[in-house]
Design an enzyme around this catalytic site. Structure first.
Site, mmCIF file in Angstrom:
data_model
loop_
_atom_site.group_PDB
_atom_site.id
_atom_site.type_symbol
_atom_site.label_atom_id
_atom_site.label_comp_id
_atom_site.label_asym_id
_atom_site.label_seq_id
_atom_site.Cartn_x
_atom_site.Cartn_y
_atom_site.Cartn_z
ATOM 1 N N LYS A 126 61.932 77.462 16.349
ATOM 2 C CA LYS A 126 61.829 76.903 17.702
ATOM 3 C C LYS A 126 62.112 77.991 18.737
ATOM 4 O O LYS A 126 62.847 78.930 18.460
ATOM 5 C CB LYS A 126 62.875 75.790 17.880
ATOM 6 C CG LYS A 126 62.543 74.492 17.175
ATOM 7 C CD LYS A 126 63.598 73.440 17.472
ATOM 8 C CE LYS A 126 63.288 72.131 16.758
ATOM 9 N NZ LYS A 126 62.007 71.518 17.155
ATOM 10 N N ARG A 152 60.103 64.382 8.743
ATOM 11 C CA ARG A 152 59.255 63.497 7.934
ATOM 12 C C ARG A 152 59.382 63.820 6.443
ATOM 13 O O ARG A 152 59.244 62.939 5.607
ATOM 14 C CB ARG A 152 57.806 63.579 8.425
ATOM 15 C CG ARG A 152 57.205 64.936 8.351
ATOM 16 C CD ARG A 152 55.971 65.098 9.229
ATOM 17 N NE ARG A 152 56.296 65.210 10.657
ATOM 18 C CZ ARG A 152 55.401 65.363 11.617
ATOM 19 N NH1 ARG A 152 54.104 65.389 11.321
ATOM 20 N NH2 ARG A 152 55.772 65.460 12.870
HETATM 21 N N1 BES Z 1 63.690 67.401 15.742
HETATM 22 C C1 BES Z 1 62.412 67.689 16.233
HETATM 23 C C2 BES Z 1 61.937 66.692 17.298
HETATM 24 C C3 BES Z 1 62.704 66.671 18.599
HETATM 25 C C4 BES Z 1 62.240 67.366 19.699
HETATM 26 C C5 BES Z 1 63.822 65.896 18.745
HETATM 27 C C6 BES Z 1 62.920 67.306 20.887
HETATM 28 C C7 BES Z 1 64.501 65.838 19.935
HETATM 29 C C8 BES Z 1 64.050 66.535 21.021
HETATM 30 C C9 BES Z 1 61.412 67.659 15.084
HETATM 31 O O1 BES Z 1 61.889 68.073 13.861
HETATM 32 C C10 BES Z 1 60.313 68.604 15.446
HETATM 33 O O2 BES Z 1 60.571 69.756 15.556
HETATM 34 N N2 BES Z 1 59.105 68.069 15.609
HETATM 35 C C11 BES Z 1 57.980 68.867 15.958
HETATM 36 C C12 BES Z 1 56.808 68.399 15.154
HETATM 37 C C13 BES Z 1 55.603 69.293 15.233
HETATM 38 C C14 BES Z 1 55.900 70.628 14.589
HETATM 39 C C15 BES Z 1 54.453 68.608 14.534
HETATM 40 C C16 BES Z 1 57.726 68.692 17.445
HETATM 41 O O3 BES Z 1 57.909 67.609 17.969
HETATM 42 O O4 BES Z 1 57.360 69.685 18.081
HETATM 43 MN MN MN Z 2 61.805 70.151 13.620
#
Ligand code: BES
Ligand code: MN
Ligand code: ZN
Length: 514
Positions: free
Chosen positions: A291, A365
């Site tokens: 991230k 997931r």
């Molecule tokens: N934990 C994150 C989602 C999230 C984002 C929670 C902001 C709380 C605040 C999740 O694991 C994630 O990173 N999801 C990705 C999915 C994508 C790579 C398909 C996302 O939402 O960018």
């Molecule tokens: Mn994630």
């Protein structure tokens, strides 16, 4: 803040809060208080057009008559609109207004809430509930040393406010006190469970790693009569939970699966349990699909779904709910190392289906797929509900006011939606369907873990989960927008809102206890 109920009519000292009807009238006791203050109360109502503001709180300055205290007016607003939620908001706002003073004692004189159809006792219980929820602050890491330093540098910014030490509701009769106390007890438990979730979600990941989380769940729940089992990596390996395990591979912390059973129905009443599954990513760095730095610290809260499951189990056991519920949470840390999973890896989940991991940041997931399948295999639940901070896309879609709801069952979706409306934990249902499902197909494996670029990101995540629930009635609740970094409301000023306990408790009450 201690909360109690008294049959007294008017306090002799301390700070008081007087309820004022929407039309500006005062009840018997409030009128007496007005006399004691030489009419300051009525003057304040008039000169500020107080009642035009609807439900609101006003501090009346310079009151004589209550020796060591302050006088607050609590406007109830339109009496037709008074319901449990609006009373909670009033209770929360009252604490918000009074907590800067660090009061020793605040008495709420209840005689005007007659206009609430439930009566004064019930009104007091709901005001108390809102007050308790609002009084929560995450204080654990605010030290005396830090406070001393701030004093020296004359920095008043960072001290957390303090709710009144004692909050007492004056109800005027023993009978009303009895009603208030009876209704308050379960609400108090509920508030404590919500606060527990807030504590867990606010806690940083260096303290709350998977093993620490699992131990807390065991310690808090076992004594209440919940059966708690903790599965470590070797047990999960034997079960074939590779999708979950592979997420945790880059971390030095051992992954855990916690299984919590609350059997509130007697053995003779055979009933399949409801399974509640929680995403417990104690920290989500994104893994190799790292991230970006801004707000990465928020990902200490990527276990909010799991925290909610533990809070719910705690509440069900505290109030000895006549339901059979099993909670399953997958606890992992998604980190970067030479052992971390790579984009392109293919993993075989416990269900036997293979997953091409194209983005290691779509890890929730993967964890849920094995936790859901495990619950389904072992317990053949009647219903599966999962909670997860699953996608950033749900924030784009719904913001912070509503969590995303996805389901293969219209009846279940409606019941959850209604529970949310009644508890003030709002949901909005979003679509699922074949075309979205196809977006998860992989050319090399049974599925991939991301969909089509930026399109329908929350729905494609739900479709992925849907491939593991079989024919079971199922709902997925995406709480990425509602569980953390929460807006300040009248009943929550904490970064972690504690979202979900009230919602699921209400769903279970409505479905099994009526
Ligand atoms: N934990 C994150 C989602 C999230 C984002 C929670 C902001 C709380 C605040 C999740 O694991 C994630 O990173 N999801 C990705 C999915 C994508 C790579 C398909 C996302 O939402 O960018
Ligand atoms: Mn994630
Ligand atoms: Zn995540």
């Amino acid at each position: 803040m201690k909360i109690s109920f008294s049959k007294e009519k008017l306090p002799k000292s301390g700070s008081i809060a007087l309820l004022v009807n929407g039309n500006g009238t005062l009840g018997k006791f409030a009128a007496q208080a007005d006399k004691k203050t030489d009419g300051a109360v009525r003057r304040a109502i008039k000169s500020t057009n107080f009642t035009d503001a609807g439900a609101s709180i006003l501090e009346v300055p310079g009151c004589k008559g209550f020796r060591d205290g302050l006088v607050f007016l609590v406007g109830l607003g339109d009496s037709k609109k008074l319901d449990p939620l609006s009373l909670e908001k009033i209770g929360g706002s009252l604490i918000g207004k009074t907590e800067k003073g660090g009061l020793a004692q605040l008495c709420v004189v209840m005689d005007e809430a007659e206009s609430f159809t439930g009566g004064v006792g019930e009104a007091a219980a709901h005001i108390a509930f809102g007050a308790q929820l609002r009084a929560y602050h995450f204080r654990k890491y605010k030290t005396a040393a830090g406070k001393n330093y701030r004093k020296k540098t004359n920095n008043k910014n960072i001290d957390l406010p303090k709710a009144p030490a004692q909050l007492t509701f004056y109800l005027g009769s023993e009978e009303k006190v009895k009603v208030a106390r009876r209704l308050w007890r379960p609400l108090q438990h509920l508030g404590e469970s919500v606060d527990m979730v807030r504590d867990l979600v606010n806690e940083p990941a260096n303290v709350l790693f998977p093993k620490a989380f699992a131990q807390i769940a065991r310690k808090e729940l076992t004594s209440l009569g919940v059966k708690v089992e903790i599965l470590g990596e070797s047990r999960m390996q034997a079960l074939g939970m590779n999708a979950l395990l592979q997420v945790g591979r880059g971390s030095d912390q051992e992954s855990q699966l916690v299984v919590m059973q609350w059997n509130g129905l007697p053995k003779s009443k055979k009933q399949k349990p409801v399974a509640i599954i929680g995403k417990g990513v104690c920290f989500d760095s994104g893994g190799i699909s790292l991230k970006p730095p801004p707000n990465m610290g928020d990902m200490k809260a990527d276990m909010a779904g799991a925290a909610c499951v533990v809070g719910l189990m705690r509440h069900l056991a505290s109030r000895k709910a006549p339901v059979n519920v099993v909670g399953v949470i997958g606890l992992v840390e998604n980190m970067v190392s030479g052992e971390a999973q790579r984009p392109g890896d293919i993993v075989t989940s416990m269900s036997g289906q293979t997953i091409e991991v194209l983005n290691t940041d779509a890890e929730g997931r993967l964890v849920l797929s094995d936790a859901i399948y495990y619950a389904r295999e072992r317990f053949t639940p009647d219903t599966i509900i999962d909670l997860a901070t699953l996608t950033g896309a749900i924030l784009v879609c719904l913001g912070r006011d509503r969590a995303g709801l996805f389901s293969n069952d219209d009846v279940l979706a409606k019941a959850l939606y209604r529970a949310g409306e009644n508890e003030g934990e709002l949901l909005w249902r979003l679509p699922m369907g074949e075309c979205y499902d196809k977006m998860m197909d992989s050319p090399v494996a049974d599925m991939k873990n991301i969909g089509g670029g930026r399109y329908a990101g929350s729905t494609t995540a739900a479709q992925f989960l849907g491939r593991f629930v079989g024919d079971t009635s199922w709902a997925h609740i995406d709480i990425a927008g509602t569980a953390m970094d929460s807006p300040i409301t009248s009943t929550n000023v904490s970064w972690a809102s504690g979202f979900g306990v009230r919602l699921l408790n209400r769903y279970l009450v409505d479905r099994f206890e009526k």
